[in-house]
Write a protein that holds these residues in place. Structure first.
Motif: not given
Length: 631
Positions: A200-204, A249-253
């Motif tokens: 899981i990655g999250t980019f803000s 998995g999932l990458m959230e922008f």
């Protein structure tokens, strides 16, 4: 609950999930069950399905979203079927960025958070198990070890598809640590975890001047570059960007379209080809579902810019509108209040419903359908029957405006105003009038509404107040009718005797004189009119009740006061109309006599015991209804 014991048990459960073996062992494992080799998109879809699906033949309801997302069944069904299901089947949809677009506080972030938590949970189950090359910074699929030339044979043997290549780090380790012996490469089971940066990655987005592309793709490790001597040596590179860690998995922008353009260029290759460029390496493979969210204004600005055409063509935009059902909106408010420290304050019945009615009215658009106003439309959207309109009319209205639900008052505003009312007045109980007053007072401070919108919203508060007045009267009516329960049952039996006589063309016996008489049409109509049964519809209504009685009799069941909801409502309304003067006197008198006081206490007790009121709001309700009846 023994917290320390549960922590110990949880740790033991996690340790049981651990698995480690050679690549050869992993191949044997896949021969038994090929599901661990599924793609990230398939893993997300299987996770959603694992919670259960209710299919009524025309629509599917996904239980995974039930606890957090309310009133968005149609949007969720479209999201799952058109994106997750299609991408899980390796259709070209998986090569697109999923962009959730909708108004603020509409549930976009909640959906993404749920997907992340769901993946973490699913990876702990046998069906959702994820295996990776041990020590790989991108925890990549062990099947990448199979040489390209041998992949067709391996795919036929194992019943899987192999896509992607070894990351630079694993390529080097295969040579240096394992001497090219693929079968000896160590494989381990990994648990997807946002906290541990696995899957899981999250980019803000932040200030473009200070944000570095390395946040996405990793960076050179300057502490080791002198040791290894080259920027193209994988040992001198940190594969710790969000795109690296989101692999499998999932990458959230978050708020994707606020990002600087250069951060989005990496997604062009990642979405279409399944790889991205980092440092001085060949393209790095990544298997991840990219999900982003944004609001409508930024999206319109984005598509207006011709420079963004390449990225726009790689997106699938899913509108996530506001909920348009009053009963579901209540659940949203209950959830948000339940998460606060204000749970000790009693909220009177119908308080949140009144706020929900106001909110939904601000989101609905006027229909072109003749005779249909916003209140009727709101009721039909909430699953209520409106006389003269059918299911086909509902579907027609739902497809009338594509953008319906993309504007209006958001849940956060309502909760903010309720919170303000609770804090300011230091109340032990809050009722519908307090909530509506707080909503009205807050409109002056609402930053984004125009003068015309304010007038409309004030009108909707008045409509919500009228709806509450009806609910309040009905609540007191029910409580009083229960006090006259014997009268209600007598009236019910009397009505049944009369309609039986009417439908069978027979006379009815007077219970006192024994005289035979015609059915009492005046009595029957006085009851039927309470629920809007017209003169033309009376025969069908009476026959429908007789058929219901006959059906109950065949099954050996008794048709009683609670067997027909509409008839019971009509009886209660009729009785309440007859008792109106008694209710008016009882609720509005300032100095009730002993008999009135007894009745008030009975009604108040009924409101507290069976309708969710507390002593404070039950007394306020009785006073308020008394004032309404005296107008």
């Amino acid at each position: 609950m023994d917290i320390l014991k549960r922590i110990s048990e949880y740790k033991a459960e996690s340790e049981k999930l651990a698995w480690q073996g050679s690549f050869k062992d992993y191949i044997e494992l896949l021969k038994q069950d090929p599901t661990p080799a599924m793609t990230a998109h398939a893993r997300v879809y299987e996770m959603i399905e694992s919670f259960g699906v209710v299919d009524d033949g025309s629509h599917k309801k996904y239980k995974f979203f039930e606890q957090e997302i309310f009133g968005l069944d149609r949007a969720v069904e479209k999201l799952v079927e058109e994106y997750f299901h299609s991408s899980a089947r390796r259709l070209d949809v998986r090569k697109r960025i999923l962009l959730l677009m909708g108004p603020v506080s509409g549930g976009k972030s909640t959906i993404v958070t749920m997907l992340k938590r769901g993946l973490e949970q699913f990876s702990r189950t046998p069906k959702g198990a994820v295996y990776a090359i041990k020590g790989c910074p991108m925890h990549e699929d062990p099947l990448h070890l199979v040489p390209n030339e041998l992949r067709p044979e391996a795919e036929r043997e194992l019943g899987v598809r192999i896509e992607g290549n070894l990351c630079p780090s694993c390529q080097m380790r295969l040579k240096t640590e394992y001497g090219g012996e693929i079968e000896n490469v160590q494989v381990e089971r990994v648990l997807i975890s946002e906290e541990n940066r696995v899957g899981i990655g999250t980019f803000s987005p932040s200030d473009p001047k200070s944000q570095d592309i390395a946040d996405l793709t990793g960076s050179i490790d300057f502490s080791t570059i002198t040791e290894f001597g080259s920027e193209s040596d994988p040992r001198a590179y940190r594969f710790d960007g969000e795109l690296n860690k989101a692999n499998r998995g999932l990458m959230e922008f978050q708020e994707m379209l606020k990002c600087d353009e250069k951060f989005l260029w990496n997604l062009l290759s990642l979405t279409q080809e399944g790889n991205f460029k980092a440092g001085r390496f060949a393209l790095i493979s990544a298997d991840e579902l990219i999900v982003a969210h944004t609001n409508e204004t930024e999206y319109k600005s984005f598509i207006a810019n011709k420079k963004n055409e390449a990225l726009q063509s790689r997106m699938i935009v899913m509108p996530i509108p506001y909920n348009l059902k009053v009963s579901e909106e209540e659940k949203i408010y209950n959830k948000l209040i339940g998460q606060s420290d204000m749970k000790h304050i009693h909220i009177a019945p119908h308080s949140l419903r009144s706020a929900a009615i106001f909110s939904i009215l601000t989101r609905l658009k006027e229909t072109k359908k003749q005779g249909m106003d916003l209140v009727k439309k709101m009721r039909m959207y909430d699953g209520e029957e409106v006389e003269g309109y059918k299911e086909a009319d509902l579907k027609e209205m739902q497809s009338e405006y594509i953008e319906e639900g993309m504007s209006g008052i958001d849940p956060r505003y309502v909760i903010n105003r309720i919170s303000s009312a609770l804090i300011k007045q230091d109340l032990s109980c809050i009722n519908a009038l307090d909530v509506l007053r707080a909503l009205k007072d807050g409109l002056d401070q609402h930053p984004s509404i125009t003068k015309d919108e304010r007038e409309r919203y004030l009108n909707f508060i008045s409509v919500a107040r009228k709806e509450y007045d009806g609910l309040a009267k009905k609540e007191v009516q029910k409580a009083f009718v229960y006090s006259f329960e014997e009268s209600a049952r007598t009236l019910f039996e009397n009505y049944l005797d009369n309609i039986e006589s009417y439908c069978n063309w027979t006379k009815i016996k007077d219970p006192l004189t024994g005289e035979e008489m015609d059915p009492d049409e005046r009595l029957m109509r006085s009851i039927e009119e309470q629920i809007g049964v017209s003169e033309n519809a009376k025969k069908a209504f009476r026959e429908e009740i007789l058929i219901r009685i006959s059906s109950y009799s065949r099954k050996g069941k008794k048709f009683d006061y609670f067997s027909h909801e509409r008839l019971r409502e009509a009886i209660e309304k009729k009785l309440f109309t007859d008792l109106k003067d008694i209710v008016k006197i009882t609720t509005s008198t300032k100095t009730p006599d002993e008999k009135q006081l007894k009745r008030i206490n009975e009604v108040s007790k009924r409101l507290i015991d069976e309708h969710g009121y507390c002593p404070v709001c039950s007394n306020e309700l009785l006073r308020y209804v008394g004032s309404l009846l005296n107008r």
